[in-house]
Scaffold this active site. Structure first.
Site, PDB file in Angstrom:
ATOM      1  N   ASP A  45       0.803  -1.232   0.000  1.00  0.00           N
ATOM      2  CA  ASP A  45       0.000   0.000   0.000  1.00  0.00           C
ATOM      3  C   ASP A  45       0.834   1.280   0.000  1.00  0.00           C
ATOM      4  OD1 ASP A  45      -2.113  -1.653  -0.105  1.00  0.00           O
ATOM      5  OD2 ASP A  45      -2.772  -1.367   1.967  1.00  0.00           O
ATOM      6  N   LYS A  72       8.143  -6.516 -15.013  1.00  0.00           N
ATOM      7  CA  LYS A  72       9.094  -7.257 -15.843  1.00  0.00           C
ATOM      8  C   LYS A  72       8.453  -7.732 -17.134  1.00  0.00           C
ATOM      9  CE  LYS A  72      12.148  -8.831 -12.206  1.00  0.00           C
ATOM     10  NZ  LYS A  72      11.417  -9.127 -10.981  1.00  0.00           N
TER      11      LYS A  72
END
Ligand SMILES: C[S@@+](CC[C@H](N)C(=O)[O-])C[C@H]1O[C@@H](n2cnc3c(N)ncnc32)[C@H](O)[C@@H]1O
Length: 237
Positions: A45, A72
């Protein structure tokens, strides 16, 4: 969908700029202040590039929600998460919360928000979505270096380098300025191609432009072997 205060539901996709909170637009800052919940791509968060940029603006009671999207290349490159983000935004909005998804730089320039927007348009075409443009890392890097990006008839090439390692030589031969995003993983290839074409001294790498830990390599060979962040780009003029 209508909010409890009668305002129509609107979901915000906000570009937070390259890293320096001073480079947020006024609109982004105002909306961020107004939001009940701020979603972002980060792993938790309160951690992640975009949420850290807007950290100084957060007020107590505001919720941030990391959506743990992968940055990625590969089958888990985030695509599985875009629908999850779109549905989470819709859920917050339908429960009456003002909600935004934050993206670094500009949301629609290779930004996660561009996919989230497509998912929102597909699953909830009637819900209004506002995209708030942001300063791209490309503009910020050029400003930092004091290099014009493009003038008069010049062509500016923007290339996500990890996906085009084999074509880098051809791109460099086109001339004009080139911005290579996602450069860290293919830096040895970039350096080799620049050297071959005599353009190595006309290139610089910038990592995390605008952040307190920003690094600038005006000699790309010095960047080889460094542990470079995903948030690195190469400008060639
Ligand atoms: C998916 S693209 C997002 C571009 C972003 N939407 C923008 O407008 O700047 C991610 C790539 O942008 C570049 N990038 C993003 N933020 C950066 C920063 N603060 N410093 C240097 N490069 C950055 C890196 O090359 C990174 O791999």
């Amino acid at each position: 969908m209508n909010r409890t205060d009668g305002e129509p539901t609107r979901i915000y996709l906000i570009g937070v700029g390259p890293g320096d909170p001073e480079l947020l637009t006024l609109r982004a800052a105002r909306l961020i202040e107004r939001c009940d919940v701020l979603l972002h791509a980060g792993p938790s968060d309160r951690s992640g590039f975009a949420v850290e940029v807007i950290g100084p603006l957060l007020r107590s009671g505001q919720r941030t929600q990391g959506m743990a999207l992968s940055m990625k290349r590969g089958p888990d490159d985030g695509s599985v998460g875009y629908d999850r983000v779109a549905r989470a935004l819709l859920e917050h909005a339908s429960e009456g919360r003002t909600v935004a998804f934050l993206t670094e730089g500009d949301p629609l320039l290779f930004g996660t928000s561009s996919y989230v927007l497509e998912h929102l348009q597909a699953i909830a075409p009637c819900v209004a979505v506002e995209v708030v443009p942001g300063v791209s890392a490309i503009s910020a890097a050029a400003a930092r270096l004091g290099w014009p990006l493009a003038q008069k008839a010049e062509v500016l090439t923007i290339c996500p380098a990890t996906y085009h390692a084999e074509q880098l030589g051809t791109l460099l031969e086109r001339g004009g300025s080139i911005c290579l995003l996602k450069a860290a993983g293919v830096l040895p290839t970039i350096v080799a191609e620049l050297r071959r074409r005599g353009r190595l001294d006309r290139a610089a790498l910038i990592e995390k432009v605008g952040r307190p830990d920003e690094r600038i390599f005006r000699n790309l060979e010095e960047a080889l072997g460094q542990d470079l962040s995903y948030f690195s780009l190469v400008l060639v003029r």
